[in-house]
Design a protein around this motif. Sequence first.
Motif, PDB file in Angstrom:
ATOM      1  N   ALA A 119     146.669 -20.717 -23.221  1.00 19.20           N
ATOM      2  CA  ALA A 119     146.008 -22.017 -23.148  1.00 19.20           C
ATOM      3  C   ALA A 119     144.559 -21.894 -22.666  1.00 19.20           C
ATOM      4  N   MET A 120     144.325 -20.945 -21.776  1.00 18.55           N
ATOM      5  CA  MET A 120     142.979 -20.791 -21.214  1.00 18.55           C
ATOM      6  C   MET A 120     142.145 -19.752 -21.958  1.00 18.55           C
ATOM      7  N   GLY A 121     142.761 -19.100 -22.923  1.00 20.08           N
ATOM      8  CA  GLY A 121     142.038 -18.066 -23.653  1.00 20.08           C
ATOM      9  C   GLY A 121     141.822 -16.810 -22.824  1.00 20.08           C
ATOM     10  N   ASP A 122     142.698 -16.590 -21.839  1.00 21.11           N
ATOM     11  CA  ASP A 122     142.585 -15.445 -20.933  1.00 21.11           C
ATOM     12  C   ASP A 122     143.552 -14.354 -21.391  1.00 21.11           C
ATOM     13  N   ARG A 123     143.021 -13.405 -22.143  1.00 20.83           N
ATOM     14  CA  ARG A 123     143.847 -12.331 -22.721  1.00 20.83           C
ATOM     15  C   ARG A 123     144.512 -11.480 -21.635  1.00 20.83           C
ATOM     16  N   GLU A 124     143.786 -11.223 -20.555  1.00 17.34           N
ATOM     17  CA  GLU A 124     144.337 -10.402 -19.472  1.00 17.34           C
ATOM     18  C   GLU A 124     145.567 -11.064 -18.847  1.00 17.34           C
ATOM     19  N   MET A 125     145.498 -12.383 -18.662  1.00 11.37           N
ATOM     20  CA  MET A 125     146.632 -13.101 -18.093  1.00 11.37           C
ATOM     21  C   MET A 125     147.832 -13.063 -19.049  1.00 11.37           C
ATOM     22  N   GLN A 126     147.563 -13.161 -20.335  1.00 12.15           N
ATOM     23  CA  GLN A 126     148.637 -13.080 -21.321  1.00 12.15           C
ATOM     24  C   GLN A 126     149.352 -11.735 -21.222  1.00 12.15           C
ATOM     25  N   VAL A 127     148.573 -10.675 -21.145  1.00 12.59           N
ATOM     26  CA  VAL A 127     149.148  -9.325 -21.080  1.00 12.59           C
ATOM     27  C   VAL A 127     149.942  -9.146 -19.787  1.00 12.59           C
ATOM     28  N   GLU A 128     149.417  -9.659 -18.673  1.00 13.53           N
ATOM     29  CA  GLU A 128     150.145  -9.587 -17.406  1.00 13.53           C
ATOM     30  C   GLU A 128     151.481 -10.321 -17.514  1.00 13.53           C
ATOM     31  N   GLY A 129     151.460 -11.473 -18.150  1.00 14.71           N
ATOM     32  CA  GLY A 129     152.685 -12.249 -18.321  1.00 14.71           C
ATOM     33  C   GLY A 129     153.712 -11.515 -19.151  1.00 14.71           C
ATOM     34  N   ARG A 130     153.265 -10.891 -20.221  1.00  9.26           N
ATOM     35  CA  ARG A 130     154.193 -10.120 -21.054  1.00  9.26           C
ATOM     36  C   ARG A 130     154.775  -8.944 -20.266  1.00  9.26           C
ATOM     37  N   GLY A 131     153.926  -8.327 -19.455  1.00 14.01           N
ATOM     38  CA  GLY A 131     154.395  -7.213 -18.626  1.00 14.01           C
ATOM     39  C   GLY A 131     155.457  -7.647 -17.637  1.00 14.01           C
ATOM     40  N   GLU A 132     155.255  -8.799 -17.021  1.00 14.85           N
ATOM     41  CA  GLU A 132     156.253  -9.322 -16.083  1.00 14.85           C
ATOM     42  C   GLU A 132     157.562  -9.635 -16.796  1.00 14.85           C
ATOM     43  N   GLN A 133     157.460 -10.169 -18.004  1.00 12.19           N
ATOM     44  CA  GLN A 133     158.675 -10.464 -18.762  1.00 12.19           C
ATOM     45  C   GLN A 133     159.447  -9.182 -19.063  1.00 12.19           C
ATOM     46  N   MET A 134     158.724  -8.152 -19.487  1.00 15.65           N
ATOM     47  CA  MET A 134     159.381  -6.875 -19.796  1.00 15.65           C
ATOM     48  C   MET A 134     159.997  -6.250 -18.552  1.00 15.65           C
ATOM     49  N   ALA A 135     159.297  -6.341 -17.425  1.00 22.77           N
ATOM     50  CA  ALA A 135     159.829  -5.800 -16.176  1.00 22.77           C
ATOM     51  C   ALA A 135     161.109  -6.552 -15.781  1.00 22.77           C
ATOM     52  N   GLY A 136     161.099  -7.863 -15.938  1.00 18.80           N
ATOM     53  CA  GLY A 136     162.290  -8.658 -15.630  1.00 18.80           C
ATOM     54  C   GLY A 136     163.456  -8.304 -16.528  1.00 18.80           C
ATOM     55  N   LYS A 137     163.173  -8.079 -17.811  1.00 17.05           N
ATOM     56  CA  LYS A 137     164.235  -7.694 -18.743  1.00 17.05           C
ATOM     57  C   LYS A 137     164.803  -6.329 -18.382  1.00 17.05           C
ATOM     58  N   ALA A 138     163.939  -5.402 -17.975  1.00 10.58           N
ATOM     59  CA  ALA A 138     164.399  -4.070 -17.573  1.00 10.58           C
ATOM     60  C   ALA A 138     165.261  -4.162 -16.317  1.00 10.58           C
ATOM     61  N   GLN A 139     164.845  -4.980 -15.363  1.00 17.18           N
ATOM     62  CA  GLN A 139     165.619  -5.153 -14.138  1.00 17.18           C
ATOM     63  C   GLN A 139     166.981  -5.776 -14.435  1.00 17.18           C
ATOM     64  N   GLU A 140     166.985  -6.732 -15.351  1.00 20.72           N
ATOM     65  CA  GLU A 140     168.245  -7.370 -15.735  1.00 20.72           C
ATOM     66  C   GLU A 140     169.177  -6.354 -16.398  1.00 20.72           C
TER      67      GLU A 140
END
Length: 57
Positions: free
Chosen positions: A22-43
């Motif tokens: 929404a903000m056009g912040d590519r770095e934040m998008q990548v961080e969010g995807r990383g957190e999602q992947m980390a959560g999936k790995a933990q699960e």
Amino acid sequence: MGKAKAKAKQAKGKMKETAGKAMGDREMQVEGRGEQMAGKAQEAAHDAGERMGKSGR
């Protein structure tokens, strides 16, 4: 880490990714995807641990 915390990490990552889009912040998008992947790995690790514990009985 419990399954609930892993799911919460995935949700937080999704919100961060969406906010980044929404903000056009590519770095934040990548961080969010990383957190999602980390959560999936933990699960997955939690689920595997449960299966290992049940198969050993």
